[in-house]
Design an enzyme around this catalytic site. Structure first.
Site, PDB file in Angstrom:
ATOM      1  N   TYR A  25     -17.553 -27.799 -64.108  1.00 19.42           N
ATOM      2  CA  TYR A  25     -16.963 -29.002 -64.726  1.00 19.42           C
ATOM      3  C   TYR A  25     -15.495 -29.192 -64.332  1.00 19.42           C
ATOM      4  CZ  TYR A  25     -15.325 -31.913 -68.678  1.00 19.42           C
ATOM      5  OH  TYR A  25     -14.752 -32.882 -69.464  1.00 19.42           O
ATOM      6  N   ASP A  56     -21.581 -15.269 -54.769  1.00 18.17           N
ATOM      7  CA  ASP A  56     -21.261 -14.685 -56.068  1.00 18.17           C
ATOM      8  C   ASP A  56     -20.023 -13.801 -55.921  1.00 18.17           C
ATOM      9  OD1 ASP A  56     -21.450 -13.009 -58.494  1.00 18.17           O
ATOM     10  OD2 ASP A  56     -23.348 -14.094 -58.700  1.00 18.17           O
ATOM     11  N   TYR A  66     -13.980 -12.890 -74.267  1.00 16.55           N
ATOM     12  CA  TYR A  66     -13.658 -13.902 -73.246  1.00 16.55           C
ATOM     13  C   TYR A  66     -12.148 -13.970 -73.020  1.00 16.55           C
ATOM     14  CZ  TYR A  66     -12.575 -18.535 -71.444  1.00 16.55           C
ATOM     15  OH  TYR A  66     -12.041 -19.560 -70.723  1.00 16.55           O
ATOM     16  N   LYS A 120      -9.701 -12.830 -69.584  1.00 16.03           N
ATOM     17  CA  LYS A 120      -8.698 -13.637 -68.882  1.00 16.03           C
ATOM     18  C   LYS A 120      -7.344 -12.934 -68.926  1.00 16.03           C
ATOM     19  CE  LYS A 120     -11.068 -17.482 -67.929  1.00 16.03           C
ATOM     20  NZ  LYS A 120     -11.185 -18.156 -66.657  1.00 16.03           N
ATOM     21  N   PHE A 159      -7.040 -25.375 -74.158  1.00 15.77           N
ATOM     22  CA  PHE A 159      -8.183 -25.351 -75.085  1.00 15.77           C
ATOM     23  C   PHE A 159      -9.321 -26.221 -74.587  1.00 15.77           C
ATOM     24  CE2 PHE A 159      -4.747 -24.113 -78.095  1.00 15.77           C
ATOM     25  CZ  PHE A 159      -5.266 -22.893 -78.477  1.00 15.77           C
ATOM     26  N   HIS A 204     -20.517 -27.845 -76.469  1.00 12.66           N
ATOM     27  CA  HIS A 204     -19.231 -28.474 -76.782  1.00 12.66           C
ATOM     28  C   HIS A 204     -19.402 -29.775 -77.554  1.00 12.66           C
ATOM     29  CE1 HIS A 204     -18.090 -25.832 -73.345  1.00 12.66           C
ATOM     30  NE2 HIS A 204     -17.223 -25.478 -74.266  1.00 12.66           N
TER      31      HIS A 204
HETATM   32  N1  UDP Z   1     -18.149 -28.227 -83.391  1.00 10.92           N
HETATM   33  C1  UDP Z   1     -18.948 -28.775 -84.400  1.00 10.92           C
HETATM   34  N2  UDP Z   1     -20.273 -29.004 -84.105  1.00 10.92           N
HETATM   35  C2  UDP Z   1     -20.833 -28.730 -82.892  1.00 10.92           C
HETATM   36  C3  UDP Z   1     -19.990 -28.192 -81.875  1.00 10.92           C
HETATM   37  C4  UDP Z   1     -18.657 -27.963 -82.164  1.00 10.92           C
HETATM   38  O1  UDP Z   1     -18.502 -29.031 -85.509  1.00 10.92           O
HETATM   39  O2  UDP Z   1     -22.055 -28.943 -82.716  1.00 10.92           O
HETATM   40  C5  UDP Z   1     -16.717 -27.993 -83.677  1.00 10.92           C
HETATM   41  C6  UDP Z   1     -16.286 -26.548 -83.470  1.00 10.92           C
HETATM   42  O3  UDP Z   1     -16.487 -25.795 -84.646  1.00 10.92           O
HETATM   43  C7  UDP Z   1     -14.803 -26.734 -83.120  1.00 10.92           C
HETATM   44  C8  UDP Z   1     -14.771 -28.072 -82.392  1.00 10.92           C
HETATM   45  O4  UDP Z   1     -15.978 -28.738 -82.750  1.00 10.92           O
HETATM   46  O5  UDP Z   1     -14.045 -26.848 -84.305  1.00 10.92           O
HETATM   47  C9  UDP Z   1     -14.720 -27.928 -80.892  1.00 10.92           C
HETATM   48  O6  UDP Z   1     -15.734 -27.013 -80.498  1.00 10.92           O
HETATM   49  P1  UDP Z   1     -16.186 -26.827 -78.986  1.00 10.92           P
HETATM   50  O7  UDP Z   1     -17.354 -25.876 -79.003  1.00 10.92           O
HETATM   51  O8  UDP Z   1     -16.375 -28.159 -78.357  1.00 10.92           O
HETATM   52  O9  UDP Z   1     -14.950 -26.180 -78.264  1.00 10.92           O
HETATM   53  P2  UDP Z   1     -14.135 -24.825 -78.591  1.00 10.92           P
HETATM   54  O10 UDP Z   1     -13.084 -25.250 -79.569  1.00 10.92           O
HETATM   55  O11 UDP Z   1     -15.099 -23.841 -79.160  1.00 10.92           O
HETATM   56  O12 UDP Z   1     -13.589 -24.423 -77.282  1.00 10.92           O
END
Ligand code: UDP
Length: 325
Positions: free
Chosen positions: A11, A51, A141, A145, A169, A187
């Protein structure tokens, strides 16, 4: 410059490649297509399917293409998965990155951009999070990094290796031709758009009892094209020395704001239901980009959630089942 981009079919990597080529650089993509997509690779980039666990394959690319610099995106990237499968992250992300760095050193490549993470800052003392924040990786994770950041520090001290680590983020958004396609998708923004496409019934909000204005988590959503631009600026600046930058949008948006904006942009009601909290989610995460703004004159071109969502929605409508499907 000639840039080797690992994860250039993924991505963020594929959009960095697009922007590098637009800027006149030549690009070699190295990707195992585990999460990446062959169709995401810009047609003007050379493509090597390989890889990073395979040191000989990396050496062959270095010998054949003689890159001037490397952008390293290829990595396992899910915080939650890394808690379930720590070795996949602590071993594979680290060994693969180390293979790449070692090969770069041996082949005389001295410019390296690490696509790092703001998961380096668990439980930060200040918000927005700047580069002086104490590093406490929030997961295997984040730790993987951080170990690579430390590797790079030593390469600089020992071999005049110039590097930049970029920590951020929530990458989001799309260009006219490239967007977000993960399997499985975890996401928030693509999941919400899948509801709008009729592919999911509803979105579950992971908790609404956080210490935030509307009770849902606040995150720093940053457009991929802005991330690509930061990587390119950092690469150009390396002759002036190694550096570390936090990248952010400048403000945060709550889960409810994201869903509401998606409703406005798509015209779909997007049913949402409150579910339990997801483990490890802090209330608010926002990065400060003051340093990179000062040093490299970088600032997001797409800071508005609405614009980010419109660009993502446009891509998802054109590619309702992602790439290759
Ligand atoms: N989130 C949510 N429902 C979902 C997926 C994500 O409420 O089905 C919330 C998650 O708890 C976080 C925000 O959306 O507060 C962003 O989450 P994401 O997984 O997109 O990215 P991250 O912050 O984990 O990198």
């Amino acid at each position: 410059m000639k840039i080797l981009v690992t994860g250039g079919a993924g991505y963020i990597g594929s959009i960095a490649v697009e922007k590098l080529i637009e800027a006149g650089d030549s690009v070699v993509v190295f990707d195992n297509l585990y999460q990446g997509h062959r169709d995401a690779v810009h047609p003007d980039a050379a493509f090597v399917q390989g890889d990073l666990a395979d040191r000989a394959a990396i050496d062959a690319v270095m010998r054949e293409h003689k890159p001037d610099g490397i952008m390293h995106f290829a990595s396992y990237t899910l915080v939650g998965e890394s808690v379930q499968k720590p070795f996949m992250y602590l071993r594979d992300n680290v060994v693969n990155g180390s293979n790449l760095i070692e090969s770069a050193v041996e082949h005389g490549v001295r410019r390296f951009i690490l696509s790092s993470t703001a998961n380096l800052f668990d439980d930060p003392e200040r918000m927005p999070i700047d580069e002086n924040e104490r590093i406490v990786p929030g997961s295997p994770y984040g730790e993987s990094k951080y170990i690579l950041e430390r590797y790079l520090y030593w390469m600089d001290r020992l071999y005049d290796f110039r590097y930049a680590c970029l920590r951020y983020f929530n990458a989001c958004g799309a260009t006219a031709v490239r967007g977000e396609d993960h399997t499985p998708e975890t996401h928030l923004i693509p999941l919400v758009l899948q509801v709008a496409l009729g592919q999911r019934e509803k979105i579950i909000i992971f908790g609404d009892d956080y210490n935030t204005p509307d009770g849902t988590c606040v995150r720093d959503y940053i457009h991929v094209a802005d991330l690509a631009d930061a990587h390119i600026r950092a690469m150009r600046a390396l002759d002036g020395g190694s550096r570390k930058y936090n990248l952010g949008n400048g403000r945060g948006f709550s889960v409810k704001q994201v869903i509401e904006t998606a409703r406005e942009v798509t015209g779909h009601p997007i049913p949402a239901e409150i579910g339990p909290r997801r483990a490890g989610d802090p209330d608010i995460l926002i990065a400060s980009s003051e340093t990179i703004n000062h040093d490299l004159d970088w600032k997001p071109q797409y800071p508005e959630l609405r614009q980010i969502m419109e660009m993502a929605w446009d891509w998802h409508q054109k590619h309702p089942h992602g790439y290759e499907k």
